[in-house]
Scaffold this motif. Structure first.
Motif, PDB file in Angstrom:
ATOM      1  N   SER A 178     -21.293 -58.828   5.270  1.00  0.00           N
ATOM      2  CA  SER A 178     -21.902 -59.880   4.444  1.00  0.00           C
ATOM      3  C   SER A 178     -22.557 -59.307   3.194  1.00  0.00           C
ATOM      4  O   SER A 178     -22.492 -59.917   2.121  1.00  0.00           O
ATOM      5  CB  SER A 178     -22.893 -60.725   5.255  1.00  0.00           C
ATOM      6  OG  SER A 178     -23.957 -59.955   5.737  1.00  0.00           O
ATOM      7  N   GLN A 179     -23.160 -58.137   3.289  1.00  0.00           N
ATOM      8  CA  GLN A 179     -23.725 -57.505   2.088  1.00  0.00           C
ATOM      9  C   GLN A 179     -22.620 -57.109   1.111  1.00  0.00           C
ATOM     10  O   GLN A 179     -22.756 -57.314  -0.101  1.00  0.00           O
ATOM     11  CB  GLN A 179     -24.568 -56.282   2.462  1.00  0.00           C
ATOM     12  CG  GLN A 179     -25.888 -56.641   3.076  1.00  0.00           C
ATOM     13  CD  GLN A 179     -26.699 -55.427   3.485  1.00  0.00           C
ATOM     14  OE1 GLN A 179     -26.210 -54.295   3.541  1.00  0.00           O
ATOM     15  NE2 GLN A 179     -27.966 -55.658   3.808  1.00  0.00           N
ATOM     16  N   ALA A 234     -21.476 -60.294  -0.560  1.00  0.00           N
ATOM     17  CA  ALA A 234     -22.461 -60.794  -1.526  1.00  0.00           C
ATOM     18  C   ALA A 234     -22.411 -59.989  -2.822  1.00  0.00           C
ATOM     19  O   ALA A 234     -22.502 -60.554  -3.916  1.00  0.00           O
ATOM     20  CB  ALA A 234     -23.866 -60.758  -0.919  1.00  0.00           C
ATOM     21  N   ARG A 235     -22.241 -58.676  -2.711  1.00  0.00           N
ATOM     22  CA  ARG A 235     -22.108 -57.834  -3.908  1.00  0.00           C
ATOM     23  C   ARG A 235     -20.827 -58.175  -4.661  1.00  0.00           C
ATOM     24  O   ARG A 235     -20.806 -58.237  -5.885  1.00  0.00           O
ATOM     25  CB  ARG A 235     -22.112 -56.358  -3.526  1.00  0.00           C
ATOM     26  CG  ARG A 235     -23.481 -55.771  -3.323  1.00  0.00           C
ATOM     27  CD  ARG A 235     -23.445 -54.249  -3.206  1.00  0.00           C
ATOM     28  NE  ARG A 235     -22.749 -53.776  -2.032  1.00  0.00           N
ATOM     29  CZ  ARG A 235     -23.308 -53.633  -0.835  1.00  0.00           C
ATOM     30  NH1 ARG A 235     -24.568 -53.917  -0.642  1.00  0.00           N
ATOM     31  NH2 ARG A 235     -22.607 -53.199   0.179  1.00  0.00           N
ATOM     32  N   ASP A 247     -26.624 -64.231   6.603  1.00  0.00           N
ATOM     33  CA  ASP A 247     -26.334 -63.212   7.606  1.00  0.00           C
ATOM     34  C   ASP A 247     -27.245 -63.438   8.808  1.00  0.00           C
ATOM     35  O   ASP A 247     -28.452 -63.236   8.724  1.00  0.00           O
ATOM     36  CB  ASP A 247     -26.589 -61.837   6.969  1.00  0.00           C
ATOM     37  CG  ASP A 247     -26.551 -60.674   7.942  1.00  0.00           C
ATOM     38  OD1 ASP A 247     -26.224 -60.857   9.126  1.00  0.00           O
ATOM     39  OD2 ASP A 247     -26.872 -59.549   7.499  1.00  0.00           O
ATOM     40  N   THR A 263     -23.930 -57.597   8.990  1.00  0.00           N
ATOM     41  CA  THR A 263     -24.743 -57.177   7.849  1.00  0.00           C
ATOM     42  C   THR A 263     -23.913 -56.355   6.876  1.00  0.00           C
ATOM     43  O   THR A 263     -23.957 -56.595   5.660  1.00  0.00           O
ATOM     44  CB  THR A 263     -25.980 -56.401   8.333  1.00  0.00           C
ATOM     45  OG1 THR A 263     -26.779 -57.299   9.113  1.00  0.00           O
ATOM     46  CG2 THR A 263     -26.789 -55.861   7.165  1.00  0.00           C
ATOM     47  N   THR A 264     -23.134 -55.439   7.363  1.00  0.00           N
ATOM     48  CA  THR A 264     -22.316 -54.591   6.495  1.00  0.00           C
ATOM     49  C   THR A 264     -21.315 -55.420   5.703  1.00  0.00           C
ATOM     50  O   THR A 264     -21.192 -55.286   4.484  1.00  0.00           O
ATOM     51  CB  THR A 264     -21.586 -53.525   7.337  1.00  0.00           C
ATOM     52  OG1 THR A 264     -22.558 -52.775   8.069  1.00  0.00           O
ATOM     53  CG2 THR A 264     -20.770 -52.595   6.459  1.00  0.00           C
ATOM     54  N   ARG A 305     -30.841 -62.825   4.841  1.00  0.00           N
ATOM     55  CA  ARG A 305     -30.684 -62.149   6.137  1.00  0.00           C
ATOM     56  C   ARG A 305     -31.810 -62.588   7.068  1.00  0.00           C
ATOM     57  O   ARG A 305     -32.984 -62.337   6.790  1.00  0.00           O
ATOM     58  CB  ARG A 305     -30.709 -60.640   5.942  1.00  0.00           C
ATOM     59  CG  ARG A 305     -30.479 -59.850   7.221  1.00  0.00           C
ATOM     60  CD  ARG A 305     -30.454 -58.365   6.930  1.00  0.00           C
ATOM     61  NE  ARG A 305     -30.267 -57.593   8.150  1.00  0.00           N
ATOM     62  CZ  ARG A 305     -30.389 -56.280   8.205  1.00  0.00           C
ATOM     63  NH1 ARG A 305     -30.672 -55.592   7.103  1.00  0.00           N
ATOM     64  NH2 ARG A 305     -30.217 -55.644   9.340  1.00  0.00           N
ATOM     65  N   TYR A 309     -28.204 -63.418  -1.126  1.00  0.00           N
ATOM     66  CA  TYR A 309     -28.034 -62.923   0.239  1.00  0.00           C
ATOM     67  C   TYR A 309     -29.287 -63.262   1.035  1.00  0.00           C
ATOM     68  O   TYR A 309     -30.402 -62.923   0.622  1.00  0.00           O
ATOM     69  CB  TYR A 309     -27.796 -61.412   0.194  1.00  0.00           C
ATOM     70  CG  TYR A 309     -27.758 -60.733   1.535  1.00  0.00           C
ATOM     71  CD1 TYR A 309     -26.682 -60.920   2.395  1.00  0.00           C
ATOM     72  CD2 TYR A 309     -28.777 -59.884   1.932  1.00  0.00           C
ATOM     73  CE1 TYR A 309     -26.632 -60.286   3.623  1.00  0.00           C
ATOM     74  CE2 TYR A 309     -28.744 -59.239   3.167  1.00  0.00           C
ATOM     75  CZ  TYR A 309     -27.663 -59.445   4.000  1.00  0.00           C
ATOM     76  OH  TYR A 309     -27.616 -58.826   5.221  1.00  0.00           O
TER      77      TYR A 309
END
Length: 174
Positions: free
Chosen positions: A17-18, A21-22, A73, A14-15, A30, A28
């Motif tokens: 992939s976020q 994405a940014r 994610d 999550t950390t 999840r 995104y």
């Protein structure tokens, strides 16, 4: 392009992939968020089976057809889910880039799993025992593996960006 993450809970999916994405920017998706929405729908669900993944595939497909890059994610621990992500990309006519995050240092991984707090209201995080007992099929497709035990989020994102820019532009379906 569809960028599909996978890896056991606590590996940093999550950390990373976020952050990716940014950085791109990208849509995104999840799976934990979708699954928790189903469980919180008022129907008293505690197990949603494949519903989160099925919803994720549909949302990813919508965004890919709009011409957006999608970062997916999810634990993605089964051959069937990985194949389904590849099918989403194939049907949308885009390439897929698969990424597996691991944490090879067992102590670090355990500390991450046991030290996390849920960032989705009502989400119950897995225990270390649950992570260790989870079915996790070996990957049989070409994918990038990043060991997050000793790399920063920024380094992981840079590694992914580098591989995205050097990977072949064809649609990979195997």
């Amino acid at each position: 392009m569809l960028i599909a993450f996978g890896g056991l809970p606590g590996t940093g999916k999550t950390t990373v992939s976020q952050a990716l994405a940014r950085r791109l920017p990208a849509a995104y998706v999840r799976i934990d968020t979708l699954e928790q929405a189903f469980m919180g729908s008022g129907e008293g669900r505690t197990d949603v089976g494949p519903l989160g993944y099925l919803a994720g595939y549909a949302v990813a497909n919508d965004n890919l057809r709009l011409g957006l890059t999608v970062v997916a994610d999810s634990v993605n621990s089964l051959d069937v889910t990985r194949s389904a992500w590849r099918n989403v990309a194939l049907k949308a006519g885009v390439r897929i880039f698969e990424i597996e995050l691991i944490c090879a240092d067992t102590t670090t991984h355990r500390l991450r799993v046991e030290g996390r707090t849920a960032d989705i209201p009502g989400h119950k995080l897995p225990t270390w025992k649950g992570v260790c007992e989870r079915q996790y099929d070996p990957w049989d497709s070409e994918h990038l593996v990043i060991d997050t035990a000793n790399v920063s989020v920024e380094h992981a994102v840079e590694t992914i960006i580098h591989h995205l820019s050097t990977s072949p532009p064809d649609i990979r379906t195997s």
